[in-house]
Write a protein that holds these residues in place. Structure first.
Motif, PDB file in Angstrom:
ATOM      1  N   PRO A 208      49.087  30.685  57.799  1.00  0.00           N
ATOM      2  CA  PRO A 208      49.228  31.062  59.207  1.00  0.00           C
ATOM      3  C   PRO A 208      50.348  32.062  59.460  1.00  0.00           C
ATOM      4  O   PRO A 208      50.212  32.958  60.282  1.00  0.00           O
ATOM      5  CB  PRO A 208      49.516  29.716  59.894  1.00  0.00           C
ATOM      6  N   ASP A 209      51.477  31.940  58.758  1.00  0.00           N
ATOM      7  CA  ASP A 209      52.618  32.815  59.018  1.00  0.00           C
ATOM      8  C   ASP A 209      52.735  33.980  58.050  1.00  0.00           C
ATOM      9  O   ASP A 209      53.598  34.842  58.222  1.00  0.00           O
ATOM     10  CB  ASP A 209      53.918  31.996  58.965  1.00  0.00           C
ATOM     11  N   SER A 210      51.901  34.000  57.023  1.00  0.00           N
ATOM     12  CA  SER A 210      52.025  35.033  55.995  1.00  0.00           C
ATOM     13  C   SER A 210      50.804  35.925  55.874  1.00  0.00           C
ATOM     14  O   SER A 210      50.776  36.816  55.024  1.00  0.00           O
ATOM     15  CB  SER A 210      52.309  34.373  54.635  1.00  0.00           C
ATOM     16  N   GLY A 211      49.787  35.699  56.679  1.00  0.00           N
ATOM     17  CA  GLY A 211      48.616  36.545  56.653  1.00  0.00           C
ATOM     18  C   GLY A 211      47.644  36.192  55.530  1.00  0.00           C
ATOM     19  O   GLY A 211      47.767  35.161  54.865  1.00  0.00           O
ATOM     20  N   THR A 212      46.673  37.073  55.334  1.00  0.00           N
ATOM     21  CA  THR A 212      45.611  36.881  54.347  1.00  0.00           C
ATOM     22  C   THR A 212      45.588  38.055  53.386  1.00  0.00           C
ATOM     23  O   THR A 212      45.665  39.212  53.805  1.00  0.00           O
ATOM     24  CB  THR A 212      44.247  36.747  55.043  1.00  0.00           C
ATOM     25  N   VAL A 213      45.489  37.738  52.103  1.00  0.00           N
ATOM     26  CA  VAL A 213      45.336  38.752  51.063  1.00  0.00           C
ATOM     27  C   VAL A 213      44.027  38.484  50.331  1.00  0.00           C
ATOM     28  O   VAL A 213      43.738  37.334  49.973  1.00  0.00           O
ATOM     29  CB  VAL A 213      46.502  38.723  50.048  1.00  0.00           C
ATOM     30  N   VAL A 214      43.227  39.511  50.119  1.00  0.00           N
ATOM     31  CA  VAL A 214      42.010  39.445  49.312  1.00  0.00           C
ATOM     32  C   VAL A 214      42.214  40.427  48.166  1.00  0.00           C
ATOM     33  O   VAL A 214      42.515  41.600  48.393  1.00  0.00           O
ATOM     34  CB  VAL A 214      40.764  39.815  50.133  1.00  0.00           C
ATOM     35  N   ALA A 215      42.069  39.952  46.919  1.00  0.00           N
ATOM     36  CA  ALA A 215      42.427  40.799  45.785  1.00  0.00           C
ATOM     37  C   ALA A 215      41.565  40.494  44.578  1.00  0.00           C
ATOM     38  O   ALA A 215      41.058  39.383  44.418  1.00  0.00           O
ATOM     39  CB  ALA A 215      43.901  40.596  45.429  1.00  0.00           C
ATOM     40  N   SER A 216      41.444  41.485  43.697  1.00  0.00           N
ATOM     41  CA  SER A 216      40.686  41.313  42.465  1.00  0.00           C
ATOM     42  C   SER A 216      41.243  40.177  41.616  1.00  0.00           C
ATOM     43  O   SER A 216      40.496  39.494  40.911  1.00  0.00           O
ATOM     44  CB  SER A 216      40.693  42.608  41.638  1.00  0.00           C
ATOM     45  N   GLU A 217      42.558  39.998  41.664  1.00  0.00           N
ATOM     46  CA  GLU A 217      43.185  38.899  40.944  1.00  0.00           C
ATOM     47  C   GLU A 217      44.507  38.562  41.631  1.00  0.00           C
ATOM     48  O   GLU A 217      45.107  39.413  42.299  1.00  0.00           O
ATOM     49  CB  GLU A 217      43.399  39.242  39.477  1.00  0.00           C
ATOM     50  N   PRO A 218      44.983  37.319  41.498  1.00  0.00           N
ATOM     51  CA  PRO A 218      46.244  36.933  42.145  1.00  0.00           C
ATOM     52  C   PRO A 218      47.413  37.777  41.656  1.00  0.00           C
ATOM     53  O   PRO A 218      47.483  38.142  40.482  1.00  0.00           O
ATOM     54  CB  PRO A 218      46.415  35.464  41.723  1.00  0.00           C
ATOM     55  N   TYR A 219      48.342  38.078  42.567  1.00  0.00           N
ATOM     56  CA  TYR A 219      49.513  38.844  42.161  1.00  0.00           C
ATOM     57  C   TYR A 219      50.735  37.968  41.891  1.00  0.00           C
ATOM     58  O   TYR A 219      51.808  38.481  41.571  1.00  0.00           O
ATOM     59  CB  TYR A 219      49.844  39.945  43.163  1.00  0.00           C
ATOM     60  N   ASP A 220      50.579  36.634  42.025  1.00  0.00           N
ATOM     61  CA  ASP A 220      51.651  35.710  41.657  1.00  0.00           C
ATOM     62  C   ASP A 220      51.024  34.350  41.361  1.00  0.00           C
ATOM     63  O   ASP A 220      49.789  34.221  41.307  1.00  0.00           O
ATOM     64  CB  ASP A 220      52.717  35.629  42.750  1.00  0.00           C
ATOM     65  N   ASP A 221      51.868  33.336  41.157  1.00  0.00           N
ATOM     66  CA  ASP A 221      51.391  32.007  40.782  1.00  0.00           C
ATOM     67  C   ASP A 221      51.289  31.056  41.967  1.00  0.00           C
ATOM     68  O   ASP A 221      51.219  29.834  41.781  1.00  0.00           O
ATOM     69  CB  ASP A 221      52.320  31.397  39.727  1.00  0.00           C
ATOM     70  N   ASP A 222      51.268  31.574  43.175  1.00  0.00           N
ATOM     71  CA  ASP A 222      51.158  30.733  44.366  1.00  0.00           C
ATOM     72  C   ASP A 222      49.895  29.871  44.283  1.00  0.00           C
ATOM     73  O   ASP A 222      48.795  30.397  44.058  1.00  0.00           O
ATOM     74  CB  ASP A 222      51.098  31.619  45.612  1.00  0.00           C
ATOM     75  N   PRO A 223      50.006  28.553  44.450  1.00  0.00           N
ATOM     76  CA  PRO A 223      48.820  27.688  44.358  1.00  0.00           C
ATOM     77  C   PRO A 223      47.822  27.878  45.496  1.00  0.00           C
ATOM     78  O   PRO A 223      46.714  27.326  45.441  1.00  0.00           O
ATOM     79  CB  PRO A 223      49.415  26.274  44.380  1.00  0.00           C
ATOM     80  N   LEU A 224      48.188  28.649  46.513  1.00  0.00           N
ATOM     81  CA  LEU A 224      47.263  28.885  47.620  1.00  0.00           C
ATOM     82  C   LEU A 224      46.118  29.839  47.253  1.00  0.00           C
ATOM     83  O   LEU A 224      45.125  29.922  47.982  1.00  0.00           O
ATOM     84  CB  LEU A 224      48.013  29.439  48.835  1.00  0.00           C
ATOM     85  N   TRP A 225      46.260  30.567  46.151  1.00  0.00           N
ATOM     86  CA  TRP A 225      45.183  31.465  45.750  1.00  0.00           C
ATOM     87  C   TRP A 225      43.912  30.668  45.452  1.00  0.00           C
ATOM     88  O   TRP A 225      43.952  29.636  44.777  1.00  0.00           O
ATOM     89  CB  TRP A 225      45.561  32.252  44.503  1.00  0.00           C
ATOM     90  N   GLN A 226      42.787  31.140  45.967  1.00  0.00           N
ATOM     91  CA  GLN A 226      41.493  30.514  45.710  1.00  0.00           C
ATOM     92  C   GLN A 226      40.514  31.566  45.202  1.00  0.00           C
ATOM     93  O   GLN A 226      40.409  32.654  45.788  1.00  0.00           O
ATOM     94  CB  GLN A 226      40.933  29.864  46.974  1.00  0.00           C
ATOM     95  N   GLU A 227      39.789  31.248  44.134  1.00  0.00           N
ATOM     96  CA  GLU A 227      38.783  32.172  43.619  1.00  0.00           C
ATOM     97  C   GLU A 227      37.519  32.071  44.461  1.00  0.00           C
ATOM     98  O   GLU A 227      37.071  30.971  44.811  1.00  0.00           O
ATOM     99  CB  GLU A 227      38.464  31.893  42.160  1.00  0.00           C
ATOM    100  N   ILE A 228      36.938  33.215  44.760  1.00  0.00           N
ATOM    101  CA  ILE A 228      35.716  33.273  45.562  1.00  0.00           C
ATOM    102  C   ILE A 228      34.521  33.222  44.618  1.00  0.00           C
ATOM    103  O   ILE A 228      34.472  33.963  43.635  1.00  0.00           O
ATOM    104  CB  ILE A 228      35.688  34.574  46.391  1.00  0.00           C
ATOM    105  N   PRO A 229      33.558  32.344  44.861  1.00  0.00           N
ATOM    106  CA  PRO A 229      32.390  32.270  43.969  1.00  0.00           C
ATOM    107  C   PRO A 229      31.647  33.596  43.893  1.00  0.00           C
ATOM    108  O   PRO A 229      31.656  34.401  44.830  1.00  0.00           O
ATOM    109  CB  PRO A 229      31.526  31.185  44.618  1.00  0.00           C
ATOM    110  N   ASP A 230      30.998  33.819  42.757  1.00  0.00           N
ATOM    111  CA  ASP A 230      30.186  35.020  42.607  1.00  0.00           C
ATOM    112  C   ASP A 230      29.043  34.999  43.619  1.00  0.00           C
ATOM    113  O   ASP A 230      28.563  33.942  44.031  1.00  0.00           O
ATOM    114  CB  ASP A 230      29.632  35.097  41.182  1.00  0.00           C
ATOM    115  N   ARG A 231      28.609  36.177  44.015  1.00  0.00           N
ATOM    116  CA  ARG A 231      27.522  36.350  44.993  1.00  0.00           C
ATOM    117  C   ARG A 231      27.857  35.686  46.325  1.00  0.00           C
ATOM    118  O   ARG A 231      27.143  34.834  46.839  1.00  0.00           O
ATOM    119  CB  ARG A 231      26.195  35.837  44.427  1.00  0.00           C
ATOM    120  N   THR A 232      28.988  36.127  46.872  1.00  0.00           N
ATOM    121  CA  THR A 232      29.504  35.610  48.139  1.00  0.00           C
ATOM    122  C   THR A 232      29.960  36.772  48.994  1.00  0.00           C
ATOM    123  O   THR A 232      30.417  37.791  48.485  1.00  0.00           O
ATOM    124  CB  THR A 232      30.681  34.647  47.879  1.00  0.00           C
TER     125      THR A 232
END
Length: 271
Positions: A208-232
């Motif tokens: 909520p306070d840090s915005g949203t990032v969408v990326a080819s791969e995570p840029y750090d080890d933050d556990p909030l990163w979630q992989e998006i399923p293929d064909r989505t």
């Protein structure tokens, strides 16, 4: 293959998102961790960002590797934005397009990037050529598959498609024409982010306070990163993220009008 990233949230220096993280897009240009195709992203880079009260984004693009541009380091340190799209381009065959081939591509308020490749380019894309008005083909920003994908997306946006529909339908048509294609697309207008996964990795993180990032791969080890399923298809706004499956083109023919050689009128729905 390329690496790309989009951000939507509080204003931040470009460098905080693109350079400073331990596995930033800057570092991914020579040491990607999850890139399945290609080895080094040195054939150009670009970043587009939105300034307050101006809906049309600014862009900075170059034909060489991001690590060789000292001016970009200065720019990224001082320029701030609450919405951006950036990409580094995979090393590929020599060409004359230079920085014109580097994402993000732009039109009006839109920024666009393609991470992937059209299998069998350019022959495999031929069935889709009649679906574009001739002026769109003559106005291609570069002679690359990514520029052609952007022309298809842009045409659907002009026809009134919502961003998720414009990306989804473009992916389905390309996947039918060239089934082995990789079609991770990224689109923003500065108020939302729309993306597709088709053949390669894509991740997102949101707070909520840090915005949203969408990326080819995570840029750090933050556990909030979630992989998006293929064909989505992903749609992100300042209020949340939505994921929806992309339909397999084998179960829904989409190239009938293209094969018939018809070109839709700009005043009519896209076919």
């Amino acid at each position: 293959m390329c690496r790309h990233l989009a951000y939507l949230g509080p204003e931040e220096p470009l460098g905080r998102l693109l350079v400073e993280p331990p596995h930033s897009l800057y570092r991914q240009s020579w040491a990607p961790e999850r890139q399945r195709y290609g080895t080094v992203n040195a054939d150009g880079f670009g970043v587009g960002w939105y300034a307050q009260d101006d809906p049309v984004p600014a862009r900075y693009r170059r034909a060489g590797p991001i690590w060789g541009d000292l001016s970009f380091a200065d720019l990224a340190r001082v320029v701030r934005s609450g919405a951006l799209l950036a990409a580094v381009r995979d090393a590929t065959l020599p060409g004359a397009d230079g920085e014109a081939a580097a994402a993000p591509f732009a039109a009006g308020r839109w920024l666009f990037s393609h991470n992937g490749a059209i299998a069998g380019w350019p022959d495999a894309a031929a069935p889709l050529v009649p679906s574009l008005p001739p002026v769109d083909l003559l106005s291609l920003q570069a002679r690359t598959d990514s520029a052609f994908v952007w022309a298809l997306v842009q045409h659907r946006l002009r026809c009134g498609d919502e961003p998720a529909d414009a990306l989804g339908e473009t992916v389905r048509r390309l996947a039918e024409a060239a089934p082995a294609s990789r079609l991770n697309l990224l689109l923003t207008d500065g108020t939302s982010i729309t993306a597709t996964t088709w053949g390669d990795s894509l991740w997102y993180r949101t707070e909520p306070d840090s915005g949203t990032v969408v990326a080819s791969e995570p840029y750090d080890d933050d556990p909030l990163w979630q992989e998006i399923p293929d064909r989505t298809v992903l749609t992100a706004s300042r209020t949340g993220v939505l994921l929806a499956p992309l339909e397999d083109p084998a179960s829904s023919p989409t190239l009938d009008s293209a094969r018939a050689g018809t070109s839709p009128s700009p005043k009519e729905p896209c076919t």
